[in-house]
Design an enzyme around this catalytic site. Structure first.
Site, mmCIF file in Angstrom:
data_model
loop_
_atom_site.group_PDB
_atom_site.id
_atom_site.type_symbol
_atom_site.label_atom_id
_atom_site.label_comp_id
_atom_site.label_asym_id
_atom_site.label_seq_id
_atom_site.Cartn_x
_atom_site.Cartn_y
_atom_site.Cartn_z
ATOM 1 N N ALA A 90 -2.954 8.457 4.066
ATOM 2 C CA ALA A 90 -2.025 8.029 3.021
ATOM 3 C C ALA A 90 -0.716 8.815 3.113
ATOM 4 C CB ALA A 90 -2.674 8.227 1.656
ATOM 5 N N GLY A 121 0.850 -1.200 0.000
ATOM 6 C CA GLY A 121 0.000 0.000 0.000
ATOM 7 C C GLY A 121 0.879 1.240 0.000
ATOM 8 N N PHE A 122 0.343 2.336 0.544
ATOM 9 C CA PHE A 122 1.092 3.596 0.493
ATOM 10 C C PHE A 122 2.429 3.506 1.219
ATOM 11 C CE2 PHE A 122 -3.088 5.116 -0.623
ATOM 12 C CZ PHE A 122 -2.785 6.047 -1.595
ATOM 13 N N ASP A 139 -1.104 2.716 8.642
ATOM 14 C CA ASP A 139 -2.301 2.535 9.477
ATOM 15 C C ASP A 139 -2.134 1.471 10.554
ATOM 16 O OD1 ASP A 139 -3.475 4.371 7.836
ATOM 17 O OD2 ASP A 139 -5.057 3.054 7.075
ATOM 18 N N GLU A 165 -17.828 12.093 1.494
ATOM 19 C CA GLU A 165 -17.577 11.945 0.055
ATOM 20 C C GLU A 165 -18.631 11.044 -0.593
ATOM 21 O OE1 GLU A 165 -12.719 12.375 0.410
ATOM 22 O OE2 GLU A 165 -13.588 10.397 0.084
HETATM 23 C C1 LIG Z 1 -12.285 5.056 1.127
HETATM 24 C C2 LIG Z 1 -10.997 5.632 1.699
HETATM 25 C C3 LIG Z 1 -10.681 6.959 1.461
HETATM 26 C C4 LIG Z 1 -9.493 7.508 1.959
HETATM 27 N N1 LIG Z 1 -9.192 8.814 1.674
HETATM 28 C C5 LIG Z 1 -8.017 9.328 2.095
HETATM 29 C C6 LIG Z 1 -7.630 10.645 1.736
HETATM 30 O O1 LIG Z 1 -8.366 11.361 1.046
HETATM 31 N N2 LIG Z 1 -6.414 11.120 2.155
HETATM 32 C C7 LIG Z 1 -5.572 10.340 2.907
HETATM 33 O O2 LIG Z 1 -4.464 10.789 3.243
HETATM 34 N N3 LIG Z 1 -5.896 9.100 3.262
HETATM 35 C C8 LIG Z 1 -7.089 8.553 2.883
HETATM 36 N N4 LIG Z 1 -7.447 7.276 3.240
HETATM 37 C C9 LIG Z 1 -6.564 6.526 4.149
HETATM 38 C C10 LIG Z 1 -5.416 5.908 3.399
HETATM 39 O O3 LIG Z 1 -5.867 5.184 2.280
HETATM 40 C C11 LIG Z 1 -4.635 5.016 4.367
HETATM 41 O O4 LIG Z 1 -4.216 5.779 5.459
HETATM 42 C C12 LIG Z 1 -3.431 4.409 3.666
HETATM 43 O O5 LIG Z 1 -3.848 3.534 2.643
HETATM 44 C C13 LIG Z 1 -2.548 3.644 4.664
HETATM 45 O O6 LIG Z 1 -1.461 3.110 3.992
HETATM 46 P P1 LIG Z 1 -0.812 1.730 4.480
HETATM 47 O O7 LIG Z 1 0.387 1.508 3.646
HETATM 48 O O8 LIG Z 1 -0.690 1.734 5.949
HETATM 49 O O9 LIG Z 1 -1.939 0.637 4.159
HETATM 50 P P2 LIG Z 1 -2.648 0.270 2.789
HETATM 51 O O10 LIG Z 1 -2.466 1.329 1.773
HETATM 52 O O11 LIG Z 1 -4.046 -0.112 3.162
HETATM 53 O O12 LIG Z 1 -1.875 -1.023 2.297
HETATM 54 C C14 LIG Z 1 -1.878 -2.211 3.027
HETATM 55 C C15 LIG Z 1 -1.471 -3.328 2.091
HETATM 56 O O13 LIG Z 1 -1.186 -4.488 2.864
HETATM 57 C C16 LIG Z 1 -1.716 -5.624 2.222
HETATM 58 N N5 LIG Z 1 -1.965 -6.642 3.243
HETATM 59 C C17 LIG Z 1 -2.687 -6.513 4.365
HETATM 60 N N6 LIG Z 1 -2.664 -7.650 5.089
HETATM 61 C C18 LIG Z 1 -1.906 -8.525 4.392
HETATM 62 C C19 LIG Z 1 -1.513 -9.876 4.612
HETATM 63 N N7 LIG Z 1 -1.893 -10.564 5.696
HETATM 64 N N8 LIG Z 1 -0.739 -10.474 3.686
HETATM 65 C C20 LIG Z 1 -0.343 -9.805 2.571
HETATM 66 N N9 LIG Z 1 -0.684 -8.528 2.321
HETATM 67 C C21 LIG Z 1 -1.448 -7.895 3.220
HETATM 68 C C22 LIG Z 1 -2.993 -5.106 1.566
HETATM 69 O O14 LIG Z 1 -3.382 -5.945 0.487
HETATM 70 C C23 LIG Z 1 -2.571 -3.720 1.118
HETATM 71 O O15 LIG Z 1 -2.071 -3.705 -0.200
HETATM 72 C C24 LIG Z 1 -8.623 6.700 2.738
HETATM 73 C C25 LIG Z 1 -8.953 5.356 2.983
HETATM 74 C C26 LIG Z 1 -10.126 4.821 2.477
HETATM 75 C C27 LIG Z 1 -10.472 3.369 2.733
#
Ligand SMILES: Cc1cc2nc3c(=O)[nH]c(=O)nc-3n(C[C@H](O)[C@H](O)[C@H](O)COP(=O)(O)OP(=O)(O)OC[C@H]3O[C@@H](n4cnc5c(N)ncnc54)[C@H](O)[C@@H]3O)c2cc1C
Length: 412
Positions: free
Chosen positions: A319, A17-18, A304, A175
């Site tokens: 993100a 993810g991000f 997150d 939204e």
């Molecule tokens: C509808 C929506 C709107 C949003 N709007 C905004 C916004 O406007 N601005 C903003 O800043 N943030 C926004 N966010 C929040 C933002 O998307 C998250 O904060 C961000 O994605 C967190 O990044 P991350 O890398 O922690 O997790 P993620 O981007 O969620 O990535 C996690 C990754 O881990 C993988 N994963 C999880 N568990 C496993 C496992 N057991 N095995 C293998 N892979 C796994 C998943 O497949 C995923 O690809 C929004 C979120 C949502 C749901």
């Protein structure tokens, strides 16, 4: 193929993810071997998921294969697999299919999941926009509700079919509610013969006393007014007691509704449970300023799934937080085994209300209306990975802005 000679550190990143992807990109070309493992083959731009859910963008506009993003990073391999746990003593990541990945350093970036506050059975009836699959489910349910209403002769059933309830008054709920109202009032107008889509009822339900709890009062009030102008009924201080196929039970009121969309809260994805648990109510892994997990200096967590306190408050699940953390940690791990402390620098928070209304806050700065929307649009397009994707999304937004048309109105 990555060089697995014993001299090189092996870094395993769980999650593309991000946070995880930014970390892997920052490690590209370094003297380390990196394995990024994700259960999905694509990186998903979640902030635009609601546009897929409401038929404005197609799934392919907001997702990109992780393998492609990292294709030039020869020291990084990408694996499509589900992680099931971590064997801390053996320094191995356990995969759900029985495989294992040894590591010297591990980065957990598994993100978050929606929280149904003890009612996981509501997830089926009230899907949340989190994955491409759930966004497509929501899109199909929204569009099908109008189709079914067109065919129904029963006025009560028609009303139920044309009632859309969005649960949660945070950025996602705001939204969703705004765009569903626009879909009904503008995009679909004129397409049906027996119903008037503009008569659809869109209700946004929030348990707290205001919308957009993290935003200043003035912007929260503006968001409520802007939604009401779009025809959304905003219900504050209104907890959901039950959700079923026929509708939603609020405190003292039954709302018959065929479509319910959830956007009410999140909790950390798997990660803390792999390391022996956490005392955090949101399930996050507590980390030090350099993102190292307490008492596990070879394991890092970010985005997150992590709980990092800065100036006495936890960093928000955004993100931009995950991305900055990933980039920082990746750069640090290029050259040193022990990273230095990270500091988050906010670029402001936005929430979109409709076609050209948004709110933006950054320190003492406040922006609302069209200027905030333009800023939001520019930032989001800029953050999309892949040049063609940015251009495509810009063209589609410009077209939609002028015509109200939504190109992805397919039920599949
Ligand atoms: C509808 C929506 C709107 C949003 N709007 C905004 C916004 O406007 N601005 C903003 O800043 N943030 C926004 N966010 C929040 C933002 O998307 C998250 O904060 C961000 O994605 C967190 O990044 P991350 O890398 O922690 O997790 P993620 O981007 O969620 O990535 C996690 C990754 O881990 C993988 N994963 C999880 N568990 C496993 C496992 N057991 N095995 C293998 N892979 C796994 C998943 O497949 C995923 O690809 C929004 C979120 C949502 C749901």
């Amino acid at each position: 193929m990555p060089d697995h000679s014993p001299r090189r550190r092996r870094i395993v990143i769980v999650g593309g993810g991000f946070g995880g992807l930014a970390c892997a990109r920052a490690l590209a070309g370094a003297e380390v071997d990196v394995t990024l493992v994700d259960r999905r083959n694509h990186h998903l731009f979640q902030p635009l998921l609601y546009q897929v859910s409401t038929a404005a963008l197609s799934p392919a506009d907001i997702a990109v294969p992780i393998r492609r993003v990292l294709s030039r990073a020869k020291n990084v391999e990408v694996l499509l697999a589900e992680v099931a746990g971590v064997d801390v003593a053996e320094k191995r990541v356990r995969l759900a299919d029985g495989g294992a990945l040894p590591y010297d350093q591990l980065v957990l970036a598994t993100g978050s999941v929606y929280n149904y506050f003890g009612h996981s059975d509501w997830a089926e009836t009230a899907p949340a926009p989190k994955t491409l699959a759930s966004a497509r489910t929501i899109r199909a349910r929204l569009l099908r509700a109008f189709e079914d209403a067109e065919r129904s002769d029963d006025p009560d059933e028609r009303r139920r079919l044309l009632t859309f309830v969005v649960v949660g008054g945070g950025p996602t709920g705001v939204e969703m509610a705004g765009t569903v109202a626009e879909l009904a009032r503008h995009t679909l107008s004129g397409d049906f013969r027996r119903i008037d889509p503009a008569q659809a009822r869109v209700v946004l339900v929030e348990a707290g006393p205001k919308l957009l709890a993290a935003f200043p009062e003035e912007l929260a009030r503006y968001a409520a007014r802007a939604l009401e102008r779009l025809g959304v009924e905003v219900r504050l201080g209104c907890g959901v007691e039950a959700i079923d196929e026929a509708g939603v039970q609020l405190h003292g009121e039954r709302l018959p509704a065929a479509t319910v969309i959830w956007g009410a809260g999140t909790r950390a994805a798997d990660g803390a449970n792999w390391l022996g648990g956490t005392e955090d109510r949101g399930g996050r892994i507590r980390v030090a300023a350099n993102m190292a997990v307490e008492k596990q200096e070879d394991i890092f967590a970010l985005g997150d799934v992590a709980l990092l306190e800065q100036d006495g408050a936890p960093l928000p699940g955004l993100a931009q937080v995950a991305q900055q953390q990933g980039r920082f940690l990746g750069k640090e791990l290029r050259t040193r085994a022990v990273p230095r402390a990270f500091r988050y620098r906010s670029k402001g928070d936005t929430a979109v209300i409709g076609r050209h209304a948004a709110v933006y806050t950054w320190g003492k700065w406040r922006l609302k209306g069209l200027p905030a929307w333009l800023l939001w649009a520019l930032v989001h397009v800029y953050l999309l990975i892949g040049f063609e994707r940015r251009t495509l999304v810009m063209i589609q937004w410009a077209w939609r802005y002028l015509t109200f048309e939504r190109g992805a109105r397919l039920i599949d």
